[in-house]
Structures are given as C-alpha cells and as structure tokens.
Design an enzyme around this catalytic site. Structure first.
Site, short mmCIF file in Angstrom:
data_model
loop_
_atom_site.label_atom_id
_atom_site.label_comp_id
_atom_site.label_asym_id
_atom_site.label_seq_id
_atom_site.Cartn_x
_atom_site.Cartn_y
_atom_site.Cartn_z
N LYS A 59 0.85 -1.20 0.00
CA LYS A 59 0.00 0.00 0.00
C LYS A 59 0.88 1.25 0.00
O LYS A 59 1.85 1.32 0.77
CB LYS A 59 -0.88 0.00 1.24
CG LYS A 59 -2.05 -0.96 1.13
CD LYS A 59 -3.14 -0.35 0.28
CE LYS A 59 -4.29 -1.31 0.13
NZ LYS A 59 -5.33 -0.80 -0.76
N LYS A 63 -13.04 -7.98 -7.47
CA LYS A 63 -13.43 -8.36 -6.11
C LYS A 63 -14.87 -8.82 -6.16
O LYS A 63 -15.73 -8.11 -6.73
CB LYS A 63 -13.29 -7.17 -5.17
CG LYS A 63 -11.85 -6.71 -5.10
CD LYS A 63 -11.61 -5.56 -4.16
CE LYS A 63 -10.12 -5.31 -4.12
NZ LYS A 63 -9.70 -4.07 -3.54
O1 LIG Z 1 -5.27 -7.04 -2.99
C1 LIG Z 1 -4.81 -7.39 -1.89
O2 LIG Z 1 -3.65 -7.82 -1.76
C2 LIG Z 1 -5.65 -7.33 -0.64
C3 LIG Z 1 -6.96 -6.60 -0.70
C4 LIG Z 1 -6.86 -5.10 -0.70
O3 LIG Z 1 -5.80 -4.56 -0.88
C5 LIG Z 1 -8.03 -4.30 -0.46
C6 LIG Z 1 -9.13 -4.86 0.14
C7 LIG Z 1 -10.22 -4.08 0.55
C8 LIG Z 1 -10.26 -2.75 0.32
C9 LIG Z 1 -9.28 -2.07 -0.48
O4 LIG Z 1 -8.93 -0.83 0.04
C10 LIG Z 1 -7.99 -2.85 -0.80
C11 LIG Z 1 -7.66 -2.51 -2.28
O5 LIG Z 1 -7.77 -1.35 -2.64
O6 LIG Z 1 -7.31 -3.32 -3.12
MG LIG Z 2 -6.87 -1.66 -4.68
#
Ligand SMILES: O=C(O)CCC(=O)C1=CC=C[C@@H](O)[C@@H]1C(=O)O
Ligand SMILES: [Mg+2]
Length: 371
Positions: A112, A233
């Site tokens: 992140k 997702k």
């Molecule tokens: O993609 C991943 O490794 C984990 C999931 C993830 O990062 C997320 C899950 C839920 C909310 C989001 O802010 C975030 C994303 O932005 O991809």
């Molecule tokens: Mg994302």
C-alpha cells in the site's frame, strides 16, 4: 439468483460480528461483517460502513449468491496468493510478511502506498520508497506491486512511479489505481510511456481497481484502454458469476482480490479465482492474515504461497483432476458469539441489509449494457 432468498430468512439467520485487525488497513481497525446461512451454505455481507445502499446492494447480491446459489465448480485446487503490506514503517515489514507464511514461498507482495493523512507528498513518497525497498530486501524472489487507491494526482503519480519503479526493480509487476477515475488512468498510461517509466525495458503495467468496482460501467476501463489489467473483487461486483462475465468481456488479465473479507467471504474470492480460465498473477486473497480474529476455526491463511480452494478435493483416479463443489467454511458458533456486535450495532447492520435488498429489488441493476 438473489430473488430466491427470502429477506426474513436472511435477517433471521444473520450474525453481525466485529473482528479486530492486526494492523490498521484502509483506516479500518475493527472489520465488521454480517454472516448468514442459506440452502447452499454461508454468505457474507460487509460493505464498508460509509458505502450507500446502491453500492451495498452489490455486496448483498454476492452474499446471497454464495448462500442461495452456491459458488460453483472449481478448475484448480489451490490458488497462489500475494502478501498484502499495509502502509507500515520499514521496521514492521518483516513481522507483517511472516503472517503470510514462510517469506521464501511468497510469490508476490502488494504494498500500500499514498496513504492518506501523511504530512506532505515528499514525506509520503519517502515512506513508500522505504517500505518497497524493505520488502524487496526481505523477499527478493517475490513480484512487487503497489496500490495507491487513486491517492495521487497525475504529476504526483508520475514522480512516485518513477521512484518506485527504481526501488522495486525488475520484479515490479504493476501499479494499482495510481490515480482516481478512468480517463485519468488512460492519460497516466500515456504519460508514463512518454517519460519512459519502464520495468525490464517494458512499460510499467497499470491495474484498475476502483475504476472497475465503483464504476457504473465496469467495462469502460477496457474500452478506453485505461489499464493493462483489472482487479476483481466478488462483493462489489455483485458475485462470482457477474465477476466472471466482467473479466471475460474485458478481455484483460485479471487479479482476484479480497474485500478484506472474513474467511467465509474469502471462499467466494477463491471460487472466482479457481473458475477463471487464466490466472496470470497471484491473487490478493491472503487478507485473513491481517485479521487478529476470524469466524472459522481454520482461517484461510496462506501457507507455501497458496490457499486451498475450500471444499475441493482431489478427483478419484486422475490425480490432477479437481472434484467437488466449492464451499465456504462454516463459522463456529463460539466465534460468532465471541465477536458478536452489540445489539444496537447489529440492528444497524440488519437495517443496511433491508436497504440494500430494497435497492436490489427496486431497480433493474445490471441492464444488458452494464452486464
Ligand atoms: O489485494 C490485496 O492484496 C488485498 C486486498 C486489498 O488490498 C483491499 C481490500 C479491501 C479494500 C481495499 O482498500 C484494498 C484494495 O484497494 O485493493
Ligand atoms: Mg486496490
């Protein structure tokens, strides 16, 4: 189809829980979710609290699909998963990585970046570069990706991705949603090209996440050539079946990712991953490792760089064949009781279900043009 589910049945079997996170992630420290049981198994409803009922309706549709229709037939028995690195300081990186299994087996790490609330853009980028460098130092074999959640302006994204491409090196897989929106993503791709931001001599790849899951039309990204790949997702896209269609119609590579689900919701993500014909990247489905508690006795925490698809065993005879139906693990009643939210909060969640259900029933949500 969600119409098969009776709202009273959903509400009467529903448990609202709050699961503490090990590390703050996207501002969340207690992940709230509703679990309910239908004839096909357990489903989950966990739109983030700030989402309105239109957005929450897709999440309900996905939960009802899992509990009333089922998750379908698998093509694979296990799914490679990436580690997910919240916006932590470099001193915490190793400890977080270890939650995703033996670091040597981790196929990729999503880091992140562009965390909101950091004092200045310079400071934010310095922290991001330090985090990425530390990940690369600890798991040099792993692919690397960054996710900015649309947090950069166009010039910030150019500058940051140039620096992060340098820090990540040859195993930099892609940048996820560096800027918000669809057109800005398309523009950024051109700018990156013009400025020669490359990885191993190829243009840095761009992934669309919010531009797919929050868009009225999830296929616009593909039509405008705004991204090289899409992040999919299950909950915000309204279920496994609909997400499969979006991937197919987009014609783009797809990475399946979680919505910070409990292990019940993660099973639907694994279902999508195992049903996709191609799976070129490790999936972001290891996020149970970010939860300090879960609703099942054996949480879906990656080991050896993979997660097993729940309910799926080896086929008889042919060793490589997969058999059985994908099934979400059942929550334990002790855990549901332990983590149950106070009555007032549970009532709030049940109202959200009613509102989301109303939004589902009162609108022709996915017309032919929108899939
Ligand atoms: O993609 C991943 O490794 C984990 C999931 C993830 O990062 C997320 C899950 C839920 C909310 C989001 O802010 C975030 C994303 O932005 O991809
Ligand atoms: Mg994302």
């Amino acid at each position: 189809m969600w119409q098969q589910a009776d709202l009273d049945d959903v509400i009467s079997s529903a448990w609202a829980v709050g699961l503490p996170m090990r590390t703050r992630f996207r501002g969340v420290t207690l992940r709230e979710a509703v679990l309910f049981e239908g004839p096909a198994g357990w489903g989950e409803f966990a739109p983030f609290p700030e989402y309105g009922s239109q957005e929450a309706a897709a999440w309900l549709e996905a939960g009802l699909e899992a509990a009333w229709t089922g998750l379908g037939q698998p093509l694979r028995r296990e799914i490679p998963v990436n580690a997910t690195m919240p916006a932590v300081g470099p001193e915490q990186v190793e400890q977080v990585l270890r939650r995703f299994g033996d670091p040597e087996t981790i196929p990729a790490v999503k880091v992140k970046v562009a965390e909101p609330g950091v004092d200045s853009a310079d400071e934010s980028l310095a922290q991001d570069v330090a985090r990425v460098r530390e990940v690369r130092r600890l798991v040099p074999q792993a692919g690397l990706r960054v996710d900015a959640n649309g947090g950069w302006t166009q010039p910030q994204a150019l500058r940051a991705l140039d620096a992060l491409a340098e820090a990540a090196g040859e195993r930099f897989e892609y940048a996820e949603q560096p800027v918000a929106g669809v057109e800005p993503l398309a523009q950024l791709r051109e700018e990156l090209d013009r400025h020669g931001v490359t990885v191993a001599g190829q243009p840095l790849r761009i992934a669309a996440d919010e531009a797919v899951r929050k868009a009225e039309d999830p296929l616009r990204v593909a039509r405008l050539g705004a991204a090289d790949l899409i992040v999919v997702k299950v909950p915000p896209l309204g279920g496994v079946a609909r997400a499969l269609r979006i991937v197919e119609e987009s014609g783009l590579d797809a990475v399946v990712s979680s919505a910070l689900d409990t292990s019940v919701g993660l099973a639907a993500g694994l279902a999508l991953a195992t049903r996709l014909p191609e799976l070129p990247y490790a999936c972001g489905l290891g996020t149970a490792a970010l939860l300090a508690e879960d609703v099942v006795d054996q949480p879906l925490i990656p080991a050896g760089g993979v997660l097993p698809v729940p309910g799926v065993g080896a086929g008889e005879g042919a060793a490589r064949q997969v058999a059985g139906k994908i099934a979400a693990p059942s929550p334990s009643s002790a855990r549901l009781k332990d983590h149950r939210l106070p009555a007032e909060r549970e009532a709030w969640w049940k109202d959200r279900i009613r509102e989301a259900h109303h939004a589902l029933s009162s609108e022709d949500r996915w017309g032919p043009a929108r899939i």
